[in-house]
Design an enzyme around this catalytic site. Structure first.
Site, mmCIF file in Angstrom:
data_model
loop_
_atom_site.group_PDB
_atom_site.id
_atom_site.type_symbol
_atom_site.label_atom_id
_atom_site.label_comp_id
_atom_site.label_asym_id
_atom_site.label_seq_id
_atom_site.Cartn_x
_atom_site.Cartn_y
_atom_site.Cartn_z
ATOM 1 N N TYR A 37 0.826 -1.200 0.000
ATOM 2 C CA TYR A 37 0.000 0.000 0.000
ATOM 3 C C TYR A 37 0.861 1.249 0.000
ATOM 4 O O TYR A 37 1.899 1.304 0.651
ATOM 5 C CB TYR A 37 -0.861 0.071 1.270
ATOM 6 N N HIS A 193 -13.223 2.160 5.991
ATOM 7 C CA HIS A 193 -11.957 1.495 5.698
ATOM 8 C C HIS A 193 -11.488 0.579 6.833
ATOM 9 O O HIS A 193 -10.409 -0.017 6.744
ATOM 10 C CB HIS A 193 -10.859 2.527 5.420
ATOM 11 N N ARG A 223 -5.905 7.074 -8.786
ATOM 12 C CA ARG A 223 -4.987 6.009 -8.390
ATOM 13 C C ARG A 223 -5.555 4.696 -8.905
ATOM 14 O O ARG A 223 -6.720 4.634 -9.318
ATOM 15 C CB ARG A 223 -4.808 5.939 -6.879
ATOM 16 N N ASN A 225 -6.240 0.537 -7.940
ATOM 17 C CA ASN A 225 -6.284 -0.476 -6.890
ATOM 18 C C ASN A 225 -6.595 -1.789 -7.593
ATOM 19 O O ASN A 225 -6.972 -1.798 -8.764
ATOM 20 C CB ASN A 225 -7.357 -0.123 -5.863
ATOM 21 N N GLU A 265 -9.151 -1.468 -10.412
ATOM 22 C CA GLU A 265 -10.032 -0.317 -10.256
ATOM 23 C C GLU A 265 -9.267 0.958 -10.568
ATOM 24 O O GLU A 265 -8.227 1.226 -9.956
ATOM 25 C CB GLU A 265 -10.535 -0.230 -8.807
ATOM 26 N N TYR A 316 -6.980 -10.855 2.587
ATOM 27 C CA TYR A 316 -7.961 -9.778 2.469
ATOM 28 C C TYR A 316 -8.521 -9.706 1.054
ATOM 29 O O TYR A 316 -9.718 -9.478 0.851
ATOM 30 C CB TYR A 316 -7.305 -8.446 2.858
ATOM 31 N N LYS A 317 -7.673 -9.912 0.066
ATOM 32 C CA LYS A 317 -8.127 -9.831 -1.318
ATOM 33 C C LYS A 317 -8.799 -11.135 -1.771
ATOM 34 O O LYS A 317 -9.255 -11.228 -2.914
ATOM 35 C CB LYS A 317 -6.968 -9.460 -2.242
#
Lengths: 355, 320
Positions: A37, A193, A223, A225, A265, A316-317
């Site tokens: 990140y 978040h 940005r 993601n 994204e 998490y993904k």
């Protein structure tokens, strides 16, 4: 360049396909061989010709089919589109921003004629031709945010700014990476978040919020993601997890190249002038592993990124269980050669696979 | 380039309102339309005063939906560093100047059931735009406006003529004062308070509302600080490896910019936080004047807001 719109599905028989042109302009999200990140924001002011950065709201070959899929999601679950009462003005801001941008950026596809508050909007790909009164909701078939986002690819979070924070007070969310507007509505930036691992400890969200609160009119930001999706599904929502979650177990060494998709994204941020709100469009691009592997650079890099990703992030993904199978597949496309910096595929200069 | 996007405008009206306040109207040099904005927004006006470029924030007071022109009102400050004096003396109809895109640090909370506005003196200007915005949406608002005297009551006639039932005016020289406690006590649930005026008035309203149990989120205020003159001082900029002198009548931020160093900023009035700068080393005393840093940050000697704050002492080294 004229766009040929695909007739395709993002469910059932999954007839979604990327043309060669779509693969070449796919927003590969890794600018080096590892990922962590960062507050990776930059100004959103155009980009290379025909890249997804070029226009304020990118329109591509999936436009018509994506809008059809959105209508189906909304028919099943109207709560994917919500706007708290104080957000109507921000909805008009968004309608104006998109209509003005699209009619200027794609004059062959979209037209906007304004005479004071009497507006005439023509959307040729979707066959829409509507006259309405700006700021008068009764002259549109939906509220302003819903009306325009039924005609624009990508999810839209429309955020209120107050008390030095951003609030998820309106949105159109049908192509999301496993989060729910109905759950997050009314939450502030830190609340929505809260589930993200590692980033809080790194102070990412405090700095990101400070950046976003200071985004000014006329100076949008962007940005990238990313996550992983099995099958080209736009609607990977918690509401429908029982339908798509199980599909993650259907991956095999034989079908992984065509079934496993990298989901990227393009997130952009625009200040909304009349309401002082902020709109946060989240545009989803999908590309199968086998299509990505047509770029030697992307093949080498994707293997290295997925191999070295911290376990918390793979969990998490949502692909920790499938990571070994992904690495078996991806390792065949990594010959150990160095890669050039930046996200672009560099088809002309990157050496072909040496194995 | 720091700050908000710039717009080239031409001055198309200069209208003295009274002894102290003059109104300026700006239209885009390139023709076309100006961006819309939200009530409470300001623009930063660039003034080329010899070799000094001053950039002062002024609230936009025109109708936010009117894209043909912006208007601001400037109160002359005879004690200040000269920004408002420059506007009064050197800006005339036909001049081309640069202003910034609108930035709003004093936005309406659109959830409010009622907007209670309290203005002091030139602090009236953001409310003029907010009232236009609220009237269009049939919003519920009420204004209490305190001025020194009838002669200095900018826009009093306009406000009382157009909104006789929503505006209350108080004149200091007639010993009229806002009965704040009763005013706050009588408000319906869901009311938000907005106050813009001198520091004493803002502190008074915030203090009283807090004492009466108003939620912090329902109290909004804006006070632009003009940078105050002070003794000259020397600063070392560590990143750009320059030693600069801050003159008596310029701000630290202006001196940094004069040295050719691009430093971030937005409001230039101590409110937005954008120009926050880390202090690497110092020997002396800070004169902190901003609203952004907390008290403990002021005391720490580690941060400074160069738009309004100064320094007195031997050494100051900044991370810039």
């Amino acid at each position: 360049m004229t766009i040929q719109f695909n007739d395709e599905t993002f469910r059932d028989d999954y007839s979604f396909r990327n043309s060669e042109r779509a693969i070449k302009r796919f927003p590969f999200p890794f600018d080096k061989d590892s990922y962590m990140y960062a507050v990776n924001m930059e100004q959103h002011r155009g980009g290379p010709s025909d890249s997804i950065y070029e226009k304020r709201f990118d329109v591509d070959e999936h436009y018509v089919s994506e809008m059809r899929d959105r209508a189906m999601v909304l028919a099943d679950d109207p709560l994917r589109c919500q706007s708290l009462p104080h957000m109507t003005l921000a909805g008009w801001d968004l309608l104006e921003l998109i209509m003005v941008s699209k009619s200027e950026d794609y004059p062959d596809l979209f037209q906007l004629h304004r005479d004071g508050d009497q507006w005439h909007w023509i959307n040729k790909p979707l066959g829409i031709d509507d006259k309405f009164t700006f700021m008068d909701e009764t002259t549109l078939p939906y509220g302003p945010m819903e009306y325009i986002t039924r005609q624009t690819q990508g999810d839209f979070c429309v955020l209120d700014q107050r008390d030095d924070n951003l609030w998820m007070d309106a949105g159109m969310i049908t192509t999301q990476a496993d989060w729910s507007l109905d759950f997050d509505i009314g939450m502030n930036f830190f609340e929505w978040h809260a589930p993200v691992p590692l980033a809080h400890e790194k102070g990412i969200f405090v700095r990101a919020l400070k950046f976003l609160l200071n985004i000014q009119q006329g100076a949008p930001a962007r940005r990238l993601n990313w996550t992983m999706t099995v099958n080209p599904l736009l609607d990977t929502s918690p509401e429908n997890y029982h339908k798509w979650g199980i599909q993650k177990t259907e991956l095999t060494p034989e079908n992984i190249g065509s079934k496993q998709h990298l989901r990227v994204e393009l997130q952009t941020f625009f200040r909304l002038p009349r309401s002082n709100g902020l709109v946060f469009p989240i545009r989803c691009y999908l590309c199968s592993f086998q299509d990505l592997m047509t770029s030697p650079k992307w093949g080498r890099r994707l293997h290295r990124v997925i191999r070295d990703l911290p376990e918390e992030l793979a969990t998490y993904k949502g692909f920790i269980d499938n990571r070994p199978m992904m690495l078996d597949y991806l390792s065949k496309f990594d010959d150990g050669l160095p890669t050039s910096n930046g996200i672009w595929p560099e088809f002309d200069t990157e050496p072909p696979l040496q194995k | 380039m720091s700050g908000a996007e710039k717009i080239a405008v031409r001055v198309t009206e200069v209208s003295p309102l009274n002894e102290l306040v003059t109104r300026f109207k700006f239209e885009p040099v390139a023709g076309g339309l100006l961006p819309t904005f939200s009530g409470g927004a300001h623009t930063v006006v660039e003034m080329r005063d010899g070799d000094i470029t001053r950039m002062n924030p002024y609230s936009l007071m025109s109708d936010p939906f009117d894209q043909t022109a912006y208007t601001i009102s400037v109160r002359r400050d005879d004690e200040g560093r000269g920004g408002s004096l420059f506007m009064h003396k050197n800006i005339s109809v036909g001049d081309e100047i640069t202003i910034s895109n609108p930035v709003n640090l004093f936005s309406l909370d659109l959830r409010a059931k009622k907007h209670l506005m309290i203005a002091g003196g030139i602090g009236i200007t953001p409310f003029l735009a907010q009232i236009k915005q609220l009237d269009r949406a049939h919003g519920n608002w009420e204004l209490h406006y305190s001025c020194r005297s009838e002669a200095l009551g900018s826009y009093v006639d306009y406000l009382t003529n157009t909104h006789p039932n929503d505006v209350e005016v108080y004149y200091d020289d007639q010993k009229q004062a806002i009965d704040l406690e009763n005013l706050l006590d009588g408000q319906p649930l869901g009311t938000h308070i907005y106050v813009c005026g001198p520091k004493g008035m803002i502190d008074w309203v915030r203090g009283k509302a807090t004492e009466l149990g108003w939620p912090r989120e329902a109290i909004h205020y804006e006070e632009f600080l003009a940078p105050q003159p002070g003794k000259p001082f020397e600063v070392k900029l560590a990143v750009s490896n320059k030693v600069i002198q801050v003159g008596e009548r310029e701000s630290l931020l202006e001196a940094i910019e004069r040295a050719g160093v691009d430093a971030p900023y937005l409001c230039r009035g101590g409110a937005c936080g954008m120009c926050e700068t880390s202090v690497i080393d110092y020997s002396g005393n800070f004169i902190h004047r901003d609203h952004w840093l907390e008290e403990d940050e002021h005391a720490s000697g580690k941060k400074i807001m160069p738009c309004v704050s100064r320094f007195e002492g031997k050494t100051l080294v900044l991370d810039r």
